[in-house]
Motif scaffolding. Structure first.
Motif, PDB file in Angstrom:
ATOM      1  N   PHE A  44       0.998  -1.020   0.071  1.00 48.60           N
ATOM      2  CA  PHE A  44      -0.131   0.033  -0.136  1.00 48.60           C
ATOM      3  C   PHE A  44       0.995   1.329   0.080  1.00 48.60           C
ATOM      4  O   PHE A  44       0.591   2.054  -0.775  1.00 48.60           O
ATOM      5  CB  PHE A  44      -0.893  -0.165   1.275  1.00 48.60           C
ATOM      6  CG  PHE A  44      -2.342   0.386   0.812  1.00 48.60           C
ATOM      7  CD1 PHE A  44      -2.891  -0.279  -0.140  1.00 48.60           C
ATOM      8  CD2 PHE A  44      -2.742   1.380   1.853  1.00 48.60           C
ATOM      9  CE1 PHE A  44      -4.491   0.071  -0.104  1.00 48.60           C
ATOM     10  CE2 PHE A  44      -4.214   1.761   1.566  1.00 48.60           C
ATOM     11  CZ  PHE A  44      -4.994   1.299   0.750  1.00 48.60           C
ATOM     12  N   GLY A  45       1.830   1.267   0.887  1.00 49.00           N
ATOM     13  CA  GLY A  45       2.801   2.453   1.060  1.00 49.00           C
ATOM     14  C   GLY A  45       3.695   2.512  -0.267  1.00 49.00           C
ATOM     15  O   GLY A  45       3.656   3.667  -1.002  1.00 49.00           O
ATOM     16  N   ALA A  46       3.731   1.427  -0.998  1.00 49.41           N
ATOM     17  CA  ALA A  46       4.619   1.523  -2.266  1.00 49.41           C
ATOM     18  C   ALA A  46       3.997   2.417  -3.377  1.00 49.41           C
ATOM     19  O   ALA A  46       4.295   3.229  -3.886  1.00 49.41           O
ATOM     20  CB  ALA A  46       5.102   0.446  -2.626  1.00 49.41           C
ATOM     21  N   PHE A  47       2.652   1.789  -3.182  1.00 51.45           N
ATOM     22  CA  PHE A  47       1.946   2.347  -4.530  1.00 51.45           C
ATOM     23  C   PHE A  47       1.161   3.799  -4.214  1.00 51.45           C
ATOM     24  O   PHE A  47       1.717   4.871  -4.907  1.00 51.45           O
ATOM     25  CB  PHE A  47       0.438   1.400  -4.411  1.00 51.45           C
ATOM     26  CG  PHE A  47      -0.614   2.110  -5.635  1.00 51.45           C
ATOM     27  CD1 PHE A  47      -0.155   1.986  -6.793  1.00 51.45           C
ATOM     28  CD2 PHE A  47      -1.704   2.738  -5.081  1.00 51.45           C
ATOM     29  CE1 PHE A  47      -1.056   2.687  -7.914  1.00 51.45           C
ATOM     30  CE2 PHE A  47      -2.578   3.258  -5.947  1.00 51.45           C
ATOM     31  CZ  PHE A  47      -2.288   3.182  -7.393  1.00 51.45           C
ATOM     32  N   PHE A  48       0.839   4.217  -2.987  1.00 51.03           N
ATOM     33  CA  PHE A  48       0.507   5.601  -2.633  1.00 51.03           C
ATOM     34  C   PHE A  48       1.751   6.629  -2.744  1.00 51.03           C
ATOM     35  O   PHE A  48       1.527   7.693  -2.998  1.00 51.03           O
ATOM     36  CB  PHE A  48      -0.235   5.680  -1.487  1.00 51.03           C
ATOM     37  CG  PHE A  48      -1.686   5.235  -1.861  1.00 51.03           C
ATOM     38  CD1 PHE A  48      -2.416   5.996  -2.390  1.00 51.03           C
ATOM     39  CD2 PHE A  48      -1.997   3.803  -1.551  1.00 51.03           C
ATOM     40  CE1 PHE A  48      -3.834   5.540  -2.913  1.00 51.03           C
ATOM     41  CE2 PHE A  48      -3.471   3.417  -1.807  1.00 51.03           C
ATOM     42  CZ  PHE A  48      -4.157   4.227  -2.472  1.00 51.03           C
ATOM     43  N   VAL A  63       6.615  10.268  -0.399  1.00 49.00           N
ATOM     44  CA  VAL A  63       7.020   9.385   0.739  1.00 49.00           C
ATOM     45  C   VAL A  63       5.793   9.559   1.935  1.00 49.00           C
ATOM     46  O   VAL A  63       5.039   8.681   2.417  1.00 49.00           O
ATOM     47  CB  VAL A  63       8.234   9.874   1.312  1.00 49.00           C
ATOM     48  CG1 VAL A  63       8.471   8.933   2.668  1.00 49.00           C
ATOM     49  CG2 VAL A  63       9.174   9.379   0.377  1.00 49.00           C
ATOM     50  N   LEU A  64       5.422  10.783   2.342  1.00 52.59           N
ATOM     51  CA  LEU A  64       4.405  11.121   3.226  1.00 52.59           C
ATOM     52  C   LEU A  64       2.873  10.688   2.786  1.00 52.59           C
ATOM     53  O   LEU A  64       2.360   9.999   3.619  1.00 52.59           O
ATOM     54  CB  LEU A  64       4.503  12.691   3.171  1.00 52.59           C
ATOM     55  CG  LEU A  64       3.777  13.338   4.509  1.00 52.59           C
ATOM     56  CD1 LEU A  64       4.940  13.229   5.540  1.00 52.59           C
ATOM     57  CD2 LEU A  64       3.495  14.763   4.168  1.00 52.59           C
ATOM     58  N   THR A  65       2.721  10.612   1.558  1.00 58.24           N
ATOM     59  CA  THR A  65       1.518  10.246   1.228  1.00 58.24           C
ATOM     60  C   THR A  65       1.387   8.641   1.491  1.00 58.24           C
ATOM     61  O   THR A  65       0.431   7.975   1.922  1.00 58.24           O
ATOM     62  CB  THR A  65       1.239  10.393  -0.540  1.00 58.24           C
ATOM     63  OG1 THR A  65       1.574  11.517  -0.770  1.00 58.24           O
ATOM     64  CG2 THR A  65      -0.243  10.094  -0.834  1.00 58.24           C
ATOM     65  N   GLY A  66       2.574   7.792   1.187  1.00 53.73           N
ATOM     66  CA  GLY A  66       2.625   6.556   1.315  1.00 53.73           C
ATOM     67  C   GLY A  66       2.588   6.162   2.564  1.00 53.73           C
ATOM     68  O   GLY A  66       1.939   5.256   3.048  1.00 53.73           O
ATOM     69  N   MET A  67       3.395   6.837   3.488  1.00 55.04           N
ATOM     70  CA  MET A  67       3.255   6.731   5.230  1.00 55.04           C
ATOM     71  C   MET A  67       1.737   6.857   5.655  1.00 55.04           C
ATOM     72  O   MET A  67       1.234   6.228   6.276  1.00 55.04           O
ATOM     73  CB  MET A  67       4.106   7.473   5.875  1.00 55.04           C
ATOM     74  CG  MET A  67       5.574   7.241   5.573  1.00 55.04           C
ATOM     75  SD  MET A  67       6.676   8.554   6.073  1.00 55.04           S
ATOM     76  CE  MET A  67       6.535   8.549   7.822  1.00 55.04           C
ATOM     77  N   LEU A  68       1.033   7.923   4.999  1.00 54.02           N
ATOM     78  CA  LEU A  68      -0.222   8.032   5.378  1.00 54.02           C
ATOM     79  C   LEU A  68      -1.110   6.998   5.092  1.00 54.02           C
ATOM     80  O   LEU A  68      -1.975   6.622   5.866  1.00 54.02           O
ATOM     81  CB  LEU A  68      -0.794   9.486   4.828  1.00 54.02           C
ATOM     82  CG  LEU A  68      -2.022  10.078   5.451  1.00 54.02           C
ATOM     83  CD1 LEU A  68      -1.482  10.676   6.865  1.00 54.02           C
ATOM     84  CD2 LEU A  68      -2.449  11.300   4.492  1.00 54.02           C
ATOM     85  N   LEU A 200       1.672   3.062  14.199  1.00 53.83           N
ATOM     86  CA  LEU A 200       3.131   3.139  13.876  1.00 53.83           C
ATOM     87  C   LEU A 200       3.737   2.088  12.941  1.00 53.83           C
ATOM     88  O   LEU A 200       4.397   2.307  12.013  1.00 53.83           O
ATOM     89  CB  LEU A 200       3.874   3.060  15.238  1.00 53.83           C
ATOM     90  CG  LEU A 200       3.875   4.402  16.044  1.00 53.83           C
ATOM     91  CD1 LEU A 200       4.576   4.194  17.473  1.00 53.83           C
ATOM     92  CD2 LEU A 200       4.420   5.424  15.262  1.00 53.83           C
ATOM     93  N   THR A 201       3.201   0.863  13.121  1.00 51.97           N
ATOM     94  CA  THR A 201       3.773  -0.180  12.196  1.00 51.97           C
ATOM     95  C   THR A 201       3.439   0.049  10.692  1.00 51.97           C
ATOM     96  O   THR A 201       4.063   0.152   9.860  1.00 51.97           O
ATOM     97  CB  THR A 201       3.107  -1.685  12.593  1.00 51.97           C
ATOM     98  OG1 THR A 201       3.321  -1.927  13.929  1.00 51.97           O
ATOM     99  CG2 THR A 201       3.665  -2.732  11.868  1.00 51.97           C
ATOM    100  N   GLY A 202       2.181   0.629  10.571  1.00 52.52           N
ATOM    101  CA  GLY A 202       1.645   0.919   9.316  1.00 52.52           C
ATOM    102  C   GLY A 202       2.489   2.082   8.663  1.00 52.52           C
ATOM    103  O   GLY A 202       3.025   1.885   7.459  1.00 52.52           O
ATOM    104  N   GLY A 209       7.787   0.708   1.880  1.00 51.28           N
ATOM    105  CA  GLY A 209       7.134   0.621   0.496  1.00 51.28           C
ATOM    106  C   GLY A 209       7.705   1.769  -0.247  1.00 51.28           C
ATOM    107  O   GLY A 209       8.073   1.671  -1.430  1.00 51.28           O
ATOM    108  N   ALA A 210       7.640   2.958   0.278  1.00 50.47           N
ATOM    109  CA  ALA A 210       8.061   4.141  -0.445  1.00 50.47           C
ATOM    110  C   ALA A 210       9.740   3.942  -0.965  1.00 50.47           C
ATOM    111  O   ALA A 210      10.186   4.473  -2.204  1.00 50.47           O
ATOM    112  CB  ALA A 210       8.034   5.477   0.272  1.00 50.47           C
ATOM    113  N   HIS A 211      10.471   3.340  -0.116  1.00 48.99           N
ATOM    114  CA  HIS A 211      11.915   3.074  -0.336  1.00 48.99           C
ATOM    115  C   HIS A 211      11.831   2.138  -1.647  1.00 48.99           C
ATOM    116  O   HIS A 211      12.817   2.336  -2.767  1.00 48.99           O
ATOM    117  CB  HIS A 211      12.596   2.461   0.788  1.00 48.99           C
ATOM    118  CG  HIS A 211      13.842   1.795   0.266  1.00 48.99           C
ATOM    119  ND1 HIS A 211      14.975   2.711   0.288  1.00 48.99           N
ATOM    120  CD2 HIS A 211      14.621   0.838  -0.148  1.00 48.99           C
ATOM    121  CE1 HIS A 211      16.138   2.124   0.075  1.00 48.99           C
ATOM    122  NE2 HIS A 211      15.835   1.043  -0.469  1.00 48.99           N
ATOM    123  N   LEU A 212      10.935   1.223  -1.756  1.00 58.22           N
ATOM    124  CA  LEU A 212      10.716   0.348  -2.856  1.00 58.22           C
ATOM    125  C   LEU A 212      10.503   1.064  -4.257  1.00 58.22           C
ATOM    126  O   LEU A 212      10.852   0.661  -5.180  1.00 58.22           O
ATOM    127  CB  LEU A 212       9.895  -0.891  -2.459  1.00 58.22           C
ATOM    128  CG  LEU A 212      10.246  -2.194  -1.836  1.00 58.22           C
ATOM    129  CD1 LEU A 212       8.977  -3.128  -1.783  1.00 58.22           C
ATOM    130  CD2 LEU A 212      11.413  -2.731  -2.336  1.00 58.22           C
TER     131      LEU A 212
END
Lengths: 309, 361
Positions: A44-48, A63-68, A200-202, A209-212
């Motif tokens: 999910f993080g990678a995609f967003f 990156v922020l969007t992915g984390m959110l 926090l885990t999410g 994911g953002a790194h990927l």
């Protein structure tokens, strides 16, 4: 030497998503939640992250969007598991499936593409050249020139370790994981702690994911996490949910993944080479259990057996 | 305190008795499905799709006519097997989420029989291929079972890893030892199986084969085993209360190994039935999702083997409808994946309905 240099440099890159998600897993595990949703949260993080980067034409907003996005998905997971008392393993499988379906669906419906998504607007993360260390031969090229997330992940190992073992919040969190009834009696809100831990885990998985998707490539491909979330969970088990040990485990799995690129070039069938990280993960897990048995047998077995039984 | 507990118990039993358990369970499922489809409709609305049109395509694709319905049955067939595989393990308290990999291994073993022993007559080669598939699946699952029993490793992590290994390993087998140049799709599939190894088609022109009947027989066999044999009963105790099982003199490790083997064998049979009935050659990554859909089937059937065919029919309909969606509209099949994800996510929610009712009063 040049081969080794290249290998270690690649290792630092491949271990980062496993480490970040693993740190997320550490927080869940310490709070007493068996979390195999890392995989879906990461996807999910990678995609967003790519979507955010595409919309804002800025890597950090991506990156922020992915984390959110991952944080929100984790919050949903938290509600289902903690408030509505659904089975934690089954729901995690649901989260993984949902993430896989939703990312592909949104990719098709919003951007009209299938398989992978990128655009000229998507910005990748910059590469940091370390000022002093970068000039040292051998060590310099290995450590320098990575994306900021690589360094952030290493710093986070220390930060999370400190928080878990040296602050009240960390102690409380571990108490919640170890003995929820006692923690509740001591006036700690178990629900609040567990929910926060999951969110926090999410967020950490979103970072992974953002790194990927923005670290070294600037695109999202369907199911691009390819089991790294599960590998990250194994790193947590292997490291007994200790940030430092999880770093060691991630390094190990990172080497295995970095090796696959090299060995493939030697003409070994790619399918066999790609099996390596998964085989190593299982082997490492068993090795760890055997190692633990020699010492405090029963305690570790209970830990590794997890929260079932 | 004890008195209060009793009052609470009475209250909860009162609430429960307002609906019979079966009705309540049904109501729970209906609520989950309504919720999942509702969320899906919202997803479609956000994407500015015509919801009615999309669902019409979806349901017509699942049940609309004989041709579409037979596609539903075609997908239900392997899902009966994977659903049984998962439910057998779940019932004994073992989370075997490795059906996906066991399907591939079983499928490859069945293919191997059907492409090498081509001179055998039908009555021999078909049972032999099924046997090979079941045996290979059982062996593959036993590796994970052994790791659990011997080392106390968590089977969830192990079986998930084994899925990736099985997928890649069969891919290797197809590309290297079984590589046959000059055939169609030479790099991703083996040669076609012997014609007499193919299952008999029951509805002409479709992929509904005798495999469906075998699936129903398997479901009844598992039901019989659960109800009428000692080992089946012991496994139920193992699933509900492992500690009691141990004190009760049940050989827990041995039973756990047996259950993993049986679960793997059923998944392997799913692979065999796919190869002999539909694919007719081994294509790499042909079964994506069959194992995890088996988890959904088992959950919907509440691990009851006689419920599994109905769960499989439901999931088959969802798969079939999803394919129709992808073919005839702008909506990708992934929507269905998300839909199933929502169902799995919410299906184990405890007494969600009861919660509402209590608030309502």
């Amino acid at each position: 030497v040049a081969v080794l240099e290249g290998l270690l440099m690649a290792t630092l890159r491949t271990m980062t998503p496993i480490l970040l998600a693993g740190l997320g897993g550490v927080i869940s595990e310490q709070a007493g939640i068996f979390n195999i949703a890392l995989e879906g949260l990461m996807l999910f993080g990678a995609f967003f992250a790519v979507v955010g980067s595409h919309l804002a034409a800025d890597a950090w907003l991506g990156v922020l969007t992915g984390m959110l996005a991952s944080g929100i998905l984790a919050a949903i997971f938290a509600v289902v598991v903690l408030r509505l008392k659904a089975d934690v393993i089954i729901s995690a499988l649901g989260i993984n499936l949902l993430a896989s379906g939703l990312t592909t669906y949104v990719m098709k419906m919003w951007f009209g593409v299938v398989g992978s998504f990128t655009s000229e607007r998507v910005q990748g993360l910059p590469q940091v050249v370390l000022p002093v260390i970068g000039k040292i031969p051998f060590i310099g090229p290995i450590l320098s020139g990575h994306t900021p997330l690589v360094y952030i992940s290493l710093i986070l190992v220390g930060v999370i370790g400190f928080c878990l073992y040296r602050t009240t919040i960390g102690m409380n969190l571990r108490a919640v994981g170890e003995n929820p009834e006692a923690a509740e009696t001591a006036g700690i809100s178990v629900l609040t702690y567990k929910t926060t831990a999951l969110i926090l885990t999410g967020i950490l998985c979103g970072l992974a994911g953002a790194h990927l998707s923005l670290g070294y490539v600037t695109m999202f491909t369907e199911d691009m996490t390819a089991g790294r979330g599960f590998v990250a969970y194994t790193a947590v088990v292997f490291g007994k949910a200790d940030p430092g040990l999880v770093l060691v485990a991630s390094l190990l799995f990172g080497v295995a993944e970095a090796l696959t690129f090299r060995v493939q070039r030697l003409g070994v069938p790619p399918s066999l080479v790609l099996m390596l990280p998964y085989v190593l993960t299982i082997y490492a897990l068993l090795f760890r259990i055997r190692l633990g048995r020699r010492g405090k047998t029963e305690k570790l077995r209970l830990e590794v057996e997890g929260h079932k039984l | 305190l004890k008195a209060r507990e009793q009052v609470l118990k009475k209250e909860s039993s009162f609430v429960r008795s307002t609906l019979s358990p079966v009705m309540e369970r049904a109501a729970h499922y209906i609520a989950v499905l309504v919720f999942a489809f509702g969320l899906n409709a919202i997803m479609l609305l956000i994407a500015q799709e015509n919801v009615g049109e999309a669902y019409r395509t979806f349901f017509y694709g699942a049940f609309g006519d004989l041709w579409n319905f037979s596609r539903t049955l075609r997908w239900a067939t392997p899902l009966i097997f994977t659903g049984l595989s998962v439910s057998v393990a779940f019932r004994a308290g073992i989370f075997n989420v490795g059906a996906e990999g066991q399907v591939y291994i079983g499928a490859f073993a069945a293919t191997w029989v059907a492409i090498t022993l081509t001179s055998l007559p039908k009555v021999v080669i078909v049972p032999l291929a099924f046997l090979a598939g079941g045996l290979a699946g059982a062996l593959w699952a036993s590796i994970a079972g052994w790791m659990k029993v011997r080392y106390g490793a968590n089977e969830v992590v192990i079986t998930l890893m084994m899925n990736y290994i099985a997928t890649l390993f069969t891919e290797y087998l197809v590309r290297y030892p079984f590589y046959t140049p000059g055939t169609a799709g030479e790099s991703v599939s083996t040669v076609a199986i012997a014609p007499q190894a193919e299952l008999i088609t029951m509805i002409p022109g479709t992929h509904v084969t005798t495999g469906l009947i075998y699936g129903l027989i398997a479901a009844y066999a598992v039901y019989y085993w659960n109800k009428k044999t000692v080992s089946g009963y012991e496994l139920k105790i193992l699933g509900t209360n492992p500690r009691f099982a141990q004190f009760g003199g049940i050989d827990v490790p041995r039973r756990q190994m047996q259950v993993m083997a049986l679960s793997g064998a059923l998944a392997g049979l799913a692979g065999a039935v796919e190869i002999l009935g539909v694919q007719r050659r081994f294509i790499t990554r042909f079964a994506v999702g069959l194992g995890f859909d088996g988890v959904t089937v088992a959950l919907l059937a509440q691990n009851n083997p006689l419920g599994v065919p109905f769960g499989a029919l439901f999931m088959g309909a969802i798969k079939s409808g999803g394919l129709a969606l992808e073919m005839f509209s702008n909506v990708p099949r992934a929507m269905v994946t998300a839909l199933v994800g929502i169902i799995i996510l919410t299906v184990t929610i405890q007494g969600g309905l009861r919660l509402f009712r209590r608030r309502g009063r």
